[in-house]
Design a protein around this motif. Sequence first.
Motif, PDB file in Angstrom:
ATOM      1  N   LEU A 150       0.810  -1.210   0.000  1.00 39.85           N
ATOM      2  CA  LEU A 150       0.000   0.000   0.000  1.00 39.85           C
ATOM      3  C   LEU A 150       0.844   1.261   0.000  1.00 39.85           C
ATOM      4  O   LEU A 150       0.320   2.369  -0.167  1.00 39.85           O
ATOM      5  CB  LEU A 150      -0.953  -0.002   1.203  1.00 39.85           C
ATOM      6  CG  LEU A 150      -1.896  -1.208   1.286  1.00 39.85           C
ATOM      7  CD1 LEU A 150      -2.856  -1.049   2.454  1.00 39.85           C
ATOM      8  CD2 LEU A 150      -2.649  -1.410  -0.007  1.00 39.85           C
ATOM      9  N   GLY A 151       2.153   1.110   0.177  1.00 42.86           N
ATOM     10  CA  GLY A 151       3.057   2.248   0.094  1.00 42.86           C
ATOM     11  C   GLY A 151       3.522   2.536  -1.318  1.00 42.86           C
ATOM     12  O   GLY A 151       4.196   3.545  -1.561  1.00 42.86           O
ATOM     13  N   ASN A 152       3.176   1.665  -2.256  1.00 38.66           N
ATOM     14  CA  ASN A 152       3.535   1.894  -3.647  1.00 38.66           C
ATOM     15  C   ASN A 152       2.864   3.187  -4.117  1.00 38.66           C
ATOM     16  O   ASN A 152       1.665   3.371  -3.905  1.00 38.66           O
ATOM     17  CB  ASN A 152       3.060   0.706  -4.493  1.00 38.66           C
ATOM     18  CG  ASN A 152       3.498   0.785  -5.940  1.00 38.66           C
ATOM     19  OD1 ASN A 152       3.232   1.759  -6.627  1.00 38.66           O
ATOM     20  ND2 ASN A 152       4.160  -0.261  -6.407  1.00 38.66           N
ATOM     21  N   PRO A 153       3.594   4.120  -4.774  1.00 40.51           N
ATOM     22  CA  PRO A 153       2.972   5.378  -5.191  1.00 40.51           C
ATOM     23  C   PRO A 153       1.841   5.191  -6.190  1.00 40.51           C
ATOM     24  O   PRO A 153       1.023   6.095  -6.373  1.00 40.51           O
ATOM     25  CB  PRO A 153       4.139   6.161  -5.809  1.00 40.51           C
ATOM     26  CG  PRO A 153       5.163   5.135  -6.157  1.00 40.51           C
ATOM     27  CD  PRO A 153       5.026   4.058  -5.120  1.00 40.51           C
ATOM     28  N   GLY A 154       1.768   4.015  -6.817  1.00 39.70           N
ATOM     29  CA  GLY A 154       0.695   3.742  -7.755  1.00 39.70           C
ATOM     30  C   GLY A 154      -0.389   2.854  -7.189  1.00 39.70           C
ATOM     31  O   GLY A 154      -1.203   2.315  -7.950  1.00 39.70           O
ATOM     32  N   THR A 155      -0.432   2.689  -5.863  1.00 38.26           N
ATOM     33  CA  THR A 155      -1.471   1.852  -5.260  1.00 38.26           C
ATOM     34  C   THR A 155      -2.842   2.301  -5.767  1.00 38.26           C
ATOM     35  O   THR A 155      -3.052   3.501  -6.012  1.00 38.26           O
ATOM     36  CB  THR A 155      -1.418   1.928  -3.715  1.00 38.26           C
ATOM     37  OG1 THR A 155      -2.266   0.912  -3.157  1.00 38.26           O
ATOM     38  CG2 THR A 155      -1.870   3.274  -3.195  1.00 38.26           C
ATOM     39  N   PRO A 156      -3.786   1.381  -6.002  1.00 35.80           N
ATOM     40  CA  PRO A 156      -5.082   1.775  -6.564  1.00 35.80           C
ATOM     41  C   PRO A 156      -5.693   2.973  -5.842  1.00 35.80           C
ATOM     42  O   PRO A 156      -5.679   3.050  -4.611  1.00 35.80           O
ATOM     43  CB  PRO A 156      -5.929   0.516  -6.382  1.00 35.80           C
ATOM     44  CG  PRO A 156      -4.933  -0.599  -6.510  1.00 35.80           C
ATOM     45  CD  PRO A 156      -3.696  -0.076  -5.814  1.00 35.80           C
ATOM     46  N   SER A 157      -6.224   3.889  -6.627  1.00 33.35           N
ATOM     47  CA  SER A 157      -6.735   5.136  -6.068  1.00 33.35           C
ATOM     48  C   SER A 157      -7.886   5.639  -6.925  1.00 33.35           C
ATOM     49  O   SER A 157      -8.137   5.135  -8.027  1.00 33.35           O
ATOM     50  CB  SER A 157      -5.617   6.180  -5.986  1.00 33.35           C
ATOM     51  OG  SER A 157      -5.007   6.353  -7.249  1.00 33.35           O
ATOM     52  N   ALA A 158      -8.574   6.656  -6.420  1.00 29.62           N
ATOM     53  CA  ALA A 158      -9.768   7.137  -7.120  1.00 29.62           C
ATOM     54  C   ALA A 158     -10.099   8.561  -6.711  1.00 29.62           C
ATOM     55  O   ALA A 158      -9.762   9.009  -5.609  1.00 29.62           O
ATOM     56  CB  ALA A 158     -10.972   6.234  -6.799  1.00 29.62           C
ATOM     57  N   THR A 159     -10.778   9.265  -7.598  1.00 29.81           N
ATOM     58  CA  THR A 159     -11.440  10.504  -7.211  1.00 29.81           C
ATOM     59  C   THR A 159     -12.702  10.137  -6.432  1.00 29.81           C
ATOM     60  O   THR A 159     -13.225   9.025  -6.566  1.00 29.81           O
ATOM     61  CB  THR A 159     -11.827  11.343  -8.437  1.00 29.81           C
ATOM     62  OG1 THR A 159     -12.933  10.720  -9.100  1.00 29.81           O
ATOM     63  CG2 THR A 159     -10.657  11.480  -9.418  1.00 29.81           C
ATOM     64  N   VAL A 160     -13.191  11.081  -5.641  1.00 32.48           N
ATOM     65  CA  VAL A 160     -14.421  10.850  -4.867  1.00 32.48           C
ATOM     66  C   VAL A 160     -15.296  12.092  -4.942  1.00 32.48           C
ATOM     67  O   VAL A 160     -14.819  13.213  -4.707  1.00 32.48           O
ATOM     68  CB  VAL A 160     -14.101  10.559  -3.385  1.00 32.48           C
ATOM     69  CG1 VAL A 160     -15.393  10.337  -2.597  1.00 32.48           C
ATOM     70  CG2 VAL A 160     -13.176   9.362  -3.241  1.00 32.48           C
TER      71      VAL A 160
END
Length: 269
Positions: free
Chosen positions: A87-97
């Motif tokens: 989860l420290g990977n800078p590309g860990t899955p992410s999203a706008t909210v």
Amino acid sequence: MRVSVATAPGGSNPNEDWVAATSTLAVVLDGLSTAGLDTGCRHGVPWYVAQLGGHLVAALAEPGRPPADGLAQALDRVAALHPGCDLGNPGTPSATVSILRAGADRFDYLVLADSPIVFERDGDHQVVTDLRVDAMVPELRAEAKRFATGTPEHTKAVRRMVEAQRLTRNTVDGYWVAASSGDAAQRALTGAVPLADVQAVAVLSDGASRLVTEYRAASWADAFAMLRGDGVDGLISAVRKVEATDPEGLRWPRFKSGDDATVAFCQIS
């Protein structure tokens, strides 16, 4: 509040947007593209947005809970679901909210990143969005837009841009999205609008809002008229028709020929 929703993928890949609505709540998430780069997570972006969306709706079931608190709880709970991932990977899955919630006398809203909420108020349109990402790595953004969409040069340039953007993600001098820490919730734009002032609200991913913001093929007044006349599917169809006239991104340079598009259209009963 009467809510109509629609979402559609931008191409052949799985849809990385997510939407849910009740009579008092509308939530739109837009998963960030990985551009084929490593994320440190075995689950993927569609899994992430589905988990975050479900936990977010549950967290906001308590009417008096501030949206930012609900988002923080949802982020922490989703992080706990995959402790074996990096989860420290800078590309860990992410999203706008984007969150809209109707109360007794007001709408509360939360916007984290560039999926806008648009309020129709007495014939005018108030847009709430967070465009900090647009200021990141401007030279690489410009480079990616130099090439026709779908060419090897374009693919490589987008990959370089995303790789550089990741280093600014969820940093003080960068931009903020939902990822692996509840801290990002406190960086969102939040506020309230009197219920009596509002005729309708649109909550959109940027794949849908670009009909107005990027392509300039409609005004917000046009878009709301389209939503009332043709429905949420009609708005997404209008986006696709515009994109079909410029599949290589020559008139409107962009990072994808077509992006996932999502709309929640909220009308006051």
